[in-house]
Enzyme design. Structure first.
Site, PDB file in Angstrom:
ATOM      1  N   LEU A  11      49.726  15.411  16.473  1.00 20.51           N
ATOM      2  CA  LEU A  11      49.025  16.340  16.999  1.00 20.51           C
ATOM      3  C   LEU A  11      48.281  14.513  18.314  1.00 20.51           C
ATOM      4  O   LEU A  11      47.066  15.050  18.668  1.00 20.51           O
ATOM      5  CB  LEU A  11      47.583  16.392  16.646  1.00 20.51           C
ATOM      6  CG  LEU A  11      48.087  17.588  16.310  1.00 20.51           C
ATOM      7  CD1 LEU A  11      46.888  18.851  15.518  1.00 20.51           C
ATOM      8  CD2 LEU A  11      48.235  18.927  17.484  1.00 20.51           C
ATOM      9  N   GLY A  12      48.269  13.752  18.563  1.00 17.16           N
ATOM     10  CA  GLY A  12      48.638  13.129  20.192  1.00 17.16           C
ATOM     11  C   GLY A  12      47.572  14.145  21.287  1.00 17.16           C
ATOM     12  O   GLY A  12      47.885  14.584  21.501  1.00 17.16           O
ATOM     13  N   THR A  13      46.153  13.955  21.439  1.00 23.25           N
ATOM     14  CA  THR A  13      45.451  14.842  21.906  1.00 23.25           C
ATOM     15  C   THR A  13      44.426  14.769  22.678  1.00 23.25           C
ATOM     16  O   THR A  13      43.871  13.327  22.655  1.00 23.25           O
ATOM     17  CB  THR A  13      44.487  15.605  20.918  1.00 23.25           C
ATOM     18  OG1 THR A  13      45.977  15.833  19.731  1.00 23.25           O
ATOM     19  CG2 THR A  13      43.953  17.189  21.029  1.00 23.25           C
ATOM     20  N   SER A  14      44.086  15.810  23.760  1.00 21.16           N
ATOM     21  CA  SER A  14      42.564  15.360  23.832  1.00 21.16           C
ATOM     22  C   SER A  14      41.837  16.159  23.401  1.00 21.16           C
ATOM     23  O   SER A  14      42.068  17.564  24.067  1.00 21.16           O
ATOM     24  CB  SER A  14      42.250  14.970  24.965  1.00 21.16           C
ATOM     25  OG  SER A  14      43.725  14.385  26.352  1.00 21.16           O
ATOM     26  N   GLY A 143      43.408  11.095  24.291  1.00 23.36           N
ATOM     27  CA  GLY A 143      43.483  10.895  25.139  1.00 23.36           C
ATOM     28  C   GLY A 143      41.883  11.054  25.821  1.00 23.36           C
ATOM     29  O   GLY A 143      41.439  10.515  26.533  1.00 23.36           O
TER      30      GLY A 143
END
Lengths: 240, 139
Positions: A11-14, A143
């Site tokens: 879930l590479g995320t902001s 992010g």
């Protein structure tokens, strides 16, 4: 605490949560990746824990889903026993205990935010190691590293709901435009005493900022005005 | 019950021990099991086996810990007491054994698993009743 295992969904995320006078605004992007493949481009990373308590998930999708499931289960039991809604601190504490006691096997960064009767609006940040930090605003995910400066420079205390929604929208748009593993659309929830309002901003309506300009070769390119005067001249006869 | 909120079984550190093949003096029982080898002493066989083996127990422990946190120590204590009462079997080790009360308490009474279909004794009739009774009563 391991890095993501091979093939695991990331879930590479902001993600972000900000508290204002009557409630909190939480927001997230909508991209889930497996390596460079986007497994889901409309993910909902804002997970229901209780009627006025939500959590934002970042890190491994499987790990955060498991933790959120157990957190939801635990809060349901608490509600039955106590007879009233649990406080945001209770929810954040149980998430933190699970993150800390399983820290050698999890990779999960969670932000718990909501409204309760005793403390009003609150935001709790639970980063990777399993610590618990209460803050007026919190950002997380891959992010978030790109927008710490923007948030520090822009955040003001005493904002109302609309300004906070705008702040979250702009921050997430900036993070999504620079981070490869964040993108898609913005999902937001506004949690107040009266209820939870979901907002959705599709990818083509994101706020746009400076998007870059190709500067290389600028000096040798003819300006447009000059080109139009040149076209009035007839082509020169050439002897073969 | 271990008061821990572990979601999945922890990876067990590598160990080797003579406990399984020891006689009453604590040494390797050569008469029964043959000469001592490393293969019998190695305890760890890979983390996947331990994980699968301890899976149900870990999930159960998590639920019991949450009950302890919500209702108090008495709640998991009563459940564990009931399970122990139901599994107290005064009979000698006979081969087919079903314990409906224990199945109901553990929540297995309405499910059919591979173990139920392919059931059958792992070993033949008891060769050494004394050893079986020792194991059962954990002497």
């Amino acid at each position: 605490m391991h890095r993501l295992k091979q093939g695991e969904v990331n879930l590479g995320t902001s993600i972000m949560a900000v508290q204002f006078d009557g409630g909190v605004v939480i927001g997230a992007d909508s991209r889930t990746t497996t390596g460079s493949y986007i497994a889901n481009r409309v993910t909902d990373k804002l997970t229901y824990l209780h009627d006025r308590i939500y959590c934002c998930r970042s890190g491994s999708a499987a790990d955060t889903q498991a933790i959120a499931d157990f957190g939801h289960y635990y809060l349901q039991m608490q509600t039955q026993v106590m007879g009233s809604a649990p406080s945001v601190l209770t929810a954040a504490a149980i998430m933190e205990k699970m993150c800390y006691q399983n820290k050698d096997q999890l990779s999960a960064g969670i932000i718990v935010a909501g409204w309760d009767k005793k403390a009003g609006p609150s935001v709790y940040n639970i980063p990777l190691g399993g610590g618990l930090f209460r803050q007026p605003w919190a950002i997380g995910g891959s992010g978030s590293t790109y927008v710490y400066g923007y948030c520090d420079a822009t955040y003001q205390e005493g904002w109302g709901k609309d300004e906070t929604v705008n702040f979250v929208k702009n921050t997430l748009a900036l993070a999504m435009s620079r981070d490869g593993s964040s993108g898609g659309c913005i999902r937001m929830c506004v949690i107040t005493e009266d209820g939870v309002e979901r907002k959705f901003i599709p990818g083509d309506e994101l706020p746009r900022f400076w998007e870059g300009k190709e500067v290389l070769g600028e000096a040798t390119r003819k300006p447009l005005a000059a080109l139009s005067t040149v076209s009035d001249v007839a082509p020169m006869a050439v002897e073969v | 019950m271990d008061p821990s909120l572990r979601i999945v079984p922890a990876s067990v550190p590598k160990t080797a021990s003579v406990v399984e093949t020891s006689n009453s003096l604590g040494l390797h029982d050569t008469l029964q099991y043959g000469p001592r080898t490393i293969a019998t002493e190695m305890k760890t066989e890979g983390s996947l086996k331990d994980r699968l083996y301890n899976w149900e127990e870990t999930q159960d422990n998590l639920k019991l810990t949450m009950m302890r946190n919500t209702y108090g120590l008495h709640a998991p204590m009563r459940l564990l007491m009931e399970r122990r009462i139901a599994s107290a079997n005064p009979h000698m080790t006979l081969l087919p054994q079903t314990n409906l009360q224990l199945d109901i308490l553990m929540g297995r009474d309405e499910s059919v698993e591979a173990a139920d279909v392919f059931a059958g004794p792992l070993s033949g009739p008891p060769l050494d009743i004394r050893q079986d009774m020792e194991k059962k009563h954990r002497i």
